[in-house]
Write an enzyme that holds these catalytic residues in place. Structure first.
Site, PDB file in Angstrom:
ATOM      1  CG  ASP A  29      -1.680   1.241   1.427  1.00 17.75           C
ATOM      2  OD1 ASP A  29      -2.274   1.723   0.446  1.00 17.75           O
ATOM      3  OD2 ASP A  29      -1.702   1.769   2.554  1.00 17.75           O
ATOM      4  CG  ASP A  83      -1.658   7.659   0.892  1.00 19.67           C
ATOM      5  OD1 ASP A  83      -0.618   8.253   0.554  1.00 19.67           O
ATOM      6  OD2 ASP A  83      -2.740   7.791   0.293  1.00 19.67           O
ATOM      7  CG  ASP A 133      -2.345   2.292   6.349  1.00 17.28           C
ATOM      8  OD1 ASP A 133      -3.109   3.158   6.811  1.00 17.28           O
ATOM      9  OD2 ASP A 133      -2.009   2.267   5.162  1.00 17.28           O
TER      10      ASP A 133
END
Length: 270
Positions: A9, A11, A173
């Site tokens: 991922d 960000d 996250d």
């Protein structure tokens, strides 16, 4: 033996902030951003914000300069470079956009480390305005945002490596990282950032996850755990390759001995 497919991922995983929030806050339009998010999904909201910045005279160069200042831990940079150097197939699956991601990766000299970037497409029109579009025009996933299902991307990657011995390592996250983790199988690995929404979802019902879970809290732990796994996997591959080669040599030697014995038996009977 093929190397692992490492899927990041962006960000709050590669980058130590949310790139959307970073830009709108640095540009001083975060109040409008929060107001729009009350009634609009994130993807069209970000496109609307780019239009707002353009109407205020903000240039694409100013946005790019802000992106270059986004917090990026050097240990994550080291982890990405090491995974690439060790022969892993490193990819990105993100709900950010191509302009934000490419601008940041180019600034840090990392763009060449990735074989592909799966995210919302962005383009600069003739007026110099940045436009952001959805990654997926539509999908049927009930748990992903309307503009992107990361699980669909993982299924496509799985179809590309089917029949090989390659595993997937997924790092994330946010809530959007939960769907792709459900697609992973035995032999794959998922690395959620501890105490973030993705980690919370995994903790709520870990029995749904077939992949092995390796949690991490900060960039140092991400780097250590990811590279430790890759190196262990590399040693396992070397051992398997050596064992396979030994088996082939043994088989050839055994067959040769059988041929010699059979020839000897024939000579005795003549």
């Amino acid at each position: 033996m093929a190397k692992a497919v490492v899927v990041f991922d962006f960000d709050e995983t590669i980058l130590d902030c949310d790139s959307d929030n970073w830009v709108v806050e640095e540009m001083g339009v975060d109040d409008l951003f929060k107001e729009l998010l009350r009634t609009m999904p994130l993807n069209p909201t970000m496109d609307r914000m780019m239009g707002e910045l353009h109407s205020r005279g903000k240039t694409i160069e100013e946005i790019a300069e802000i992106l270059k200042r986004a917090p990026f831990d050097p240990r994550v940079i080291s982890a990405i470079k090491a995974a690439h150097a060790l022969g892993c197939d490193v990819r990105i699956v993100s709900d950010a956009n191509t302009f934000f991601i490419v601008s940041i990766l180019e600034h840090h000299g990392l763009l060449h480390c990735f074989t592909e970037i799966n995210t919302n497409p962005a383009f600069i029109d003739d007026n110099g305005r940045l436009n952001i579009r959805p990654c997926h025009k539509s999908h049927n996933c009930p748990i992903c945002p309307p503009n992107m299902c990361k699980g669909l991307v993982i299924e496509r990657i799985q179809s590309e490596i089917v029949g090989s011995d390659r595993c997937i390592v997924y790092l994330g996250d946010g809530k959007g990282d939960y769907c792709p983790s459900l697609k992973l199988g035995h032999g794959d690995h998922v690395m959620p950032r501890k105490l973030y929404p993705f980690w919370d979802l995994l903790q709520s019902n870990p029995s749904l996850i077939k992949a092995t879970i390796h949690e991490w809290s900060d960039a140092g732990e991400l780097e250590a755990k990811l590279l430790n796994f890759i190196r262990k996997n590399e040693k396992k591959e070397e051992f398997t390759s050596e064992s396979y080669l030994l088996a082939i040599v043994t088989k050839i030697a055994s067959e040769s001995c059988s041929d010699i014995l059979e020839l000897g038996s024939r000579s005795e009977s003549i």
